[in-house]
Design a protein around this motif. Sequence first.
Motif, PDB file in Angstrom:
ATOM      1  N   UNK A 190      24.715 -22.743 -18.935  1.00 54.51           N
ATOM      2  CA  UNK A 190      25.598 -21.831 -18.217  1.00 54.51           C
ATOM      3  C   UNK A 190      26.514 -21.174 -19.240  1.00 54.51           C
ATOM      4  N   UNK A 191      26.496 -19.858 -19.277  1.00 54.14           N
ATOM      5  CA  UNK A 191      27.263 -19.113 -20.282  1.00 54.14           C
ATOM      6  C   UNK A 191      28.683 -18.794 -19.831  1.00 54.14           C
ATOM      7  N   UNK A 192      28.950 -18.884 -18.530  1.00 54.45           N
ATOM      8  CA  UNK A 192      30.256 -18.478 -18.007  1.00 54.45           C
ATOM      9  C   UNK A 192      30.841 -19.604 -17.168  1.00 54.45           C
ATOM     10  N   UNK A 193      32.092 -19.965 -17.479  1.00 52.00           N
ATOM     11  CA  UNK A 193      32.858 -20.901 -16.646  1.00 52.00           C
ATOM     12  C   UNK A 193      34.209 -20.251 -16.408  1.00 52.00           C
ATOM     13  N   UNK A 194      34.602 -20.179 -15.147  1.00 49.74           N
ATOM     14  CA  UNK A 194      35.902 -19.615 -14.792  1.00 49.74           C
ATOM     15  C   UNK A 194      36.763 -20.718 -14.185  1.00 49.74           C
ATOM     16  N   UNK A 195      38.065 -20.513 -14.195  1.00 50.87           N
ATOM     17  CA  UNK A 195      38.981 -21.462 -13.560  1.00 50.87           C
ATOM     18  C   UNK A 195      40.195 -20.691 -13.061  1.00 50.87           C
ATOM     19  N   UNK A 196      40.709 -21.107 -11.936  1.00 50.49           N
ATOM     20  CA  UNK A 196      41.983 -20.578 -11.457  1.00 50.49           C
ATOM     21  C   UNK A 196      42.973 -21.710 -11.664  1.00 50.49           C
ATOM     22  N   UNK A 197      43.839 -21.534 -12.632  1.00 51.35           N
ATOM     23  CA  UNK A 197      44.763 -22.615 -12.937  1.00 51.35           C
ATOM     24  C   UNK A 197      45.907 -22.136 -13.797  1.00 51.35           C
ATOM     25  N   UNK A 200      40.959 -13.603 -16.880  1.00 42.59           N
ATOM     26  CA  UNK A 200      39.804 -12.889 -16.343  1.00 42.59           C
ATOM     27  C   UNK A 200      40.026 -11.389 -16.352  1.00 42.59           C
ATOM     28  N   UNK A 201      41.272 -10.977 -16.227  1.00 46.61           N
ATOM     29  CA  UNK A 201      41.579  -9.543 -16.224  1.00 46.61           C
ATOM     30  C   UNK A 201      41.130  -8.872 -17.521  1.00 46.61           C
ATOM     31  N   UNK A 202      41.055  -9.633 -18.597  1.00 47.40           N
ATOM     32  CA  UNK A 202      40.576  -9.099 -19.873  1.00 47.40           C
ATOM     33  C   UNK A 202      39.144  -8.579 -19.741  1.00 47.40           C
ATOM     34  N   UNK A 203      38.401  -9.143 -18.797  1.00 47.95           N
ATOM     35  CA  UNK A 203      36.996  -8.765 -18.570  1.00 47.95           C
ATOM     36  C   UNK A 203      36.821  -8.020 -17.247  1.00 47.95           C
TER      37      UNK A 203
END
Length: 80
Positions: free
Chosen positions: A50-57, A70-73
């Motif tokens: 998996x190339x992408x991992x996101x987190x809200x924290x 994430x706003x950077x992307x």
Amino acid sequence: MLTKVQIHDDNHSYQGLALAPVSVLPAYQNQGVGSALINNALQTAQQLNHAVVIVMGHATYYPRFGFEPASKYNIAAPYE
């Protein structure tokens, strides 16, 4: 916990993983427990290709693990 997610733009859909925000009981904080959990989750994600991992924290905690805003992307959550 890692959960499969879809990240969409106008032309494409990308599969990634979402890391659930990590919580450690106060009595066990500052002992490396949270870091060990996150590092293990990220290693597992990489082993599973998996190339992408996101987190809200917490914005100042997760960057130490390589997370960026994430706003950077140009990525935004589907809710406020």
